[in-house]
Scaffold this motif. Structure first.
Motif, short mmCIF file in Angstrom:
data_model
loop_
_atom_site.label_atom_id
_atom_site.label_comp_id
_atom_site.label_asym_id
_atom_site.label_seq_id
_atom_site.Cartn_x
_atom_site.Cartn_y
_atom_site.Cartn_z
N MET A 1 4.60 14.45 1.99
CA MET A 1 3.40 14.32 3.04
C MET A 1 2.28 14.49 2.59
O MET A 1 1.84 14.74 1.51
N MET A 2 1.59 13.58 3.42
CA MET A 2 0.05 13.44 3.06
C MET A 2 -0.89 14.30 4.09
O MET A 2 -0.32 14.56 5.13
N THR A 3 -1.95 14.67 3.91
CA THR A 3 -2.71 15.39 4.64
C THR A 3 -4.15 14.99 5.02
O THR A 3 -4.43 13.76 4.48
N ALA A 4 -5.15 15.65 5.66
CA ALA A 4 -6.17 15.11 6.14
C ALA A 4 -7.05 14.26 5.45
O ALA A 4 -6.91 14.31 3.89
N GLY A 5 -7.64 13.17 6.00
CA GLY A 5 -8.36 12.19 5.08
C GLY A 5 -7.96 10.89 5.65
O GLY A 5 -7.17 10.67 6.37
N TRP A 6 -8.14 9.97 4.77
CA TRP A 6 -7.59 8.52 5.12
C TRP A 6 -7.60 7.89 3.65
O TRP A 6 -8.14 8.30 2.71
N GLY A 7 -6.61 6.99 3.26
CA GLY A 7 -6.17 6.20 2.34
C GLY A 7 -5.22 5.32 2.34
O GLY A 7 -4.92 4.78 3.39
N TYR A 8 -4.57 4.85 1.11
CA TYR A 8 -3.43 4.09 0.99
C TYR A 8 -2.14 4.51 0.63
O TYR A 8 -2.56 5.31 -0.67
N LEU A 9 -1.23 4.61 1.03
CA LEU A 9 0.11 4.85 0.56
C LEU A 9 0.82 3.67 -0.21
O LEU A 9 0.87 2.60 0.38
N LEU A 10 0.65 3.78 -1.41
CA LEU A 10 1.20 2.86 -2.32
C LEU A 10 2.83 2.94 -2.40
O LEU A 10 3.29 3.98 -2.86
N MET A 11 3.43 1.62 -2.06
CA MET A 11 4.88 1.53 -2.04
C MET A 11 5.37 0.74 -3.18
O MET A 11 5.68 -0.55 -3.05
N PRO A 12 5.65 1.12 -4.51
CA PRO A 12 6.09 0.42 -5.39
C PRO A 12 7.44 -0.32 -5.08
O PRO A 12 8.23 0.58 -4.42
N PHE A 26 3.51 -3.22 -2.60
CA PHE A 26 3.03 -3.03 -1.19
C PHE A 26 1.96 -1.94 -0.70
O PHE A 26 2.25 -0.98 -1.07
N LEU A 27 0.98 -2.40 -0.42
CA LEU A 27 -0.15 -1.50 0.12
C LEU A 27 -0.13 -1.14 1.39
O LEU A 27 -0.34 -2.04 2.21
N PHE A 28 0.21 0.17 1.90
CA PHE A 28 0.35 0.41 3.23
C PHE A 28 -0.92 1.34 3.34
O PHE A 28 -0.90 2.57 3.37
N PRO A 29 -1.95 0.75 4.41
CA PRO A 29 -3.11 1.59 4.61
C PRO A 29 -3.11 2.56 5.98
O PRO A 29 -2.52 1.73 6.93
N ILE A 30 -3.21 3.69 5.69
CA ILE A 30 -3.20 4.46 6.98
C ILE A 30 -4.15 5.43 6.95
O ILE A 30 -4.82 5.78 6.13
N CYS A 31 -4.79 6.06 8.33
CA CYS A 31 -5.47 6.83 8.42
C CYS A 31 -4.86 8.19 9.07
O CYS A 31 -4.10 8.06 9.94
N ILE A 32 -4.97 9.26 8.21
CA ILE A 32 -4.39 10.43 8.58
C ILE A 32 -5.45 11.61 9.03
O ILE A 32 -5.95 12.28 8.09
N PRO A 33 -5.38 11.81 10.44
CA PRO A 33 -6.34 13.02 10.75
C PRO A 33 -5.72 14.46 10.54
O PRO A 33 -6.84 15.14 10.43
N ILE A 60 -3.04 2.73 11.78
CA ILE A 60 -2.42 1.88 10.51
C ILE A 60 -3.33 0.87 10.31
O ILE A 60 -3.99 0.08 11.52
N PHE A 61 -4.53 0.75 9.34
CA PHE A 61 -5.24 -0.54 9.22
C PHE A 61 -4.56 -1.68 8.62
O PHE A 61 -3.56 -1.72 7.85
N GLY A 62 -4.91 -2.73 9.22
CA GLY A 62 -4.66 -4.18 8.75
C GLY A 62 -5.65 -5.21 9.25
O GLY A 62 -6.81 -4.93 9.29
N ASN A 63 -5.10 -6.44 9.76
CA ASN A 63 -5.87 -7.44 10.07
C ASN A 63 -6.52 -6.79 11.40
O ASN A 63 -7.86 -7.31 11.74
N SER A 64 -5.88 -6.06 12.18
CA SER A 64 -6.41 -5.28 13.31
C SER A 64 -5.86 -3.74 13.17
O SER A 64 -4.70 -3.71 12.90
N ASN A 65 -6.80 -2.90 13.31
CA ASN A 65 -6.29 -1.46 13.42
C ASN A 65 -5.23 -1.35 14.62
O ASN A 65 -5.59 -1.53 15.59
N THR A 66 -4.25 -0.44 14.28
CA THR A 66 -3.46 -0.17 15.37
C THR A 66 -3.34 1.41 15.16
O THR A 66 -3.09 2.14 14.31
#
Length: 166
Positions: A1-12, A26-33, A60-66
């Motif tokens: 589980m990840m908590t407050a902040g934002w970052g990248y969830l690295l999926m080796p 695979f670099l999966f960028p997410i914002c976690i409020p 979810i950050f990417g070419n366009s944020n979702t």
């Protein structure tokens, strides 16, 4: 589980098998409020599907944020990404009570299925059927839901007995 902040969830690559055309790791960028938990990830062809639960607004950050959100405080989500890491579609459902989406599967036609559990009433599903449906029989009940090729919910079912069901 990840908590407050934002970052990248690295999926080796060692955690799960990615299609050959995915950048590894695979670099999966997410914002976690507040909190988010990704319980399950599945790969099918050149696509990756994942599900879990969250509170607040999930981006979810990417070419366009979702952005993923519902009007309820407790939320489940499903997302599909293509081989380039672009979000293809997302879906979210919510409840006033605790809910989790714990597992995901994808059939040969591309339909997506999730299963999880809920406590008391699964508000959004219950509103589709009326009083008494998607109210837990015991403390927690389980559910399964089917989503279509673009993330639209097609059906959902509840299962449970007098105790905790997982």
């Amino acid at each position: 589980m990840m908590t407050a902040g934002w970052g990248y969830l690295l999926m080796p690559q060692e955690i799960f098998s990615l299609p050959d055309n995915f950048q590894k790791p695979f670099l999966f960028p997410i914002c976690i409020p507040t909190t988010v938990t990704i319980y399950d990830i599945k790969c099918k062809g050149d696509s990756v599907y994942f599900t879990g639960d969250f509170n607040g607004l999930l981006t979810i950050f990417g070419n366009s944020n979702t952005n993923i959100n519902t009007t309820y405080p407790n939320k489940i989500f499903i997302a599909m990404m293509d081989g380039s890491g672009n979000v293809v579609w997302t879906a979210a459902d919510g409840s006033d009570n605790e809910i989790s989406a714990l597992s995901i599967a994808v059939d040969d036609s591309g339909s997506t299925y999730i299963t999880g559990n809920f406590k008391c009433v699964f508000t959004e599903y219950s509103q589709a059927y009326g009083n008494g449906i998607f109210n837990s029989v015991g403390y927690r009940d389980v559910y399964v839901a089917k989503y279509g090729l673009t993330g639209q919910r097609i059906w959902e079912r509840q299962f449970g007995g007098p105790g905790n069901d997982y």
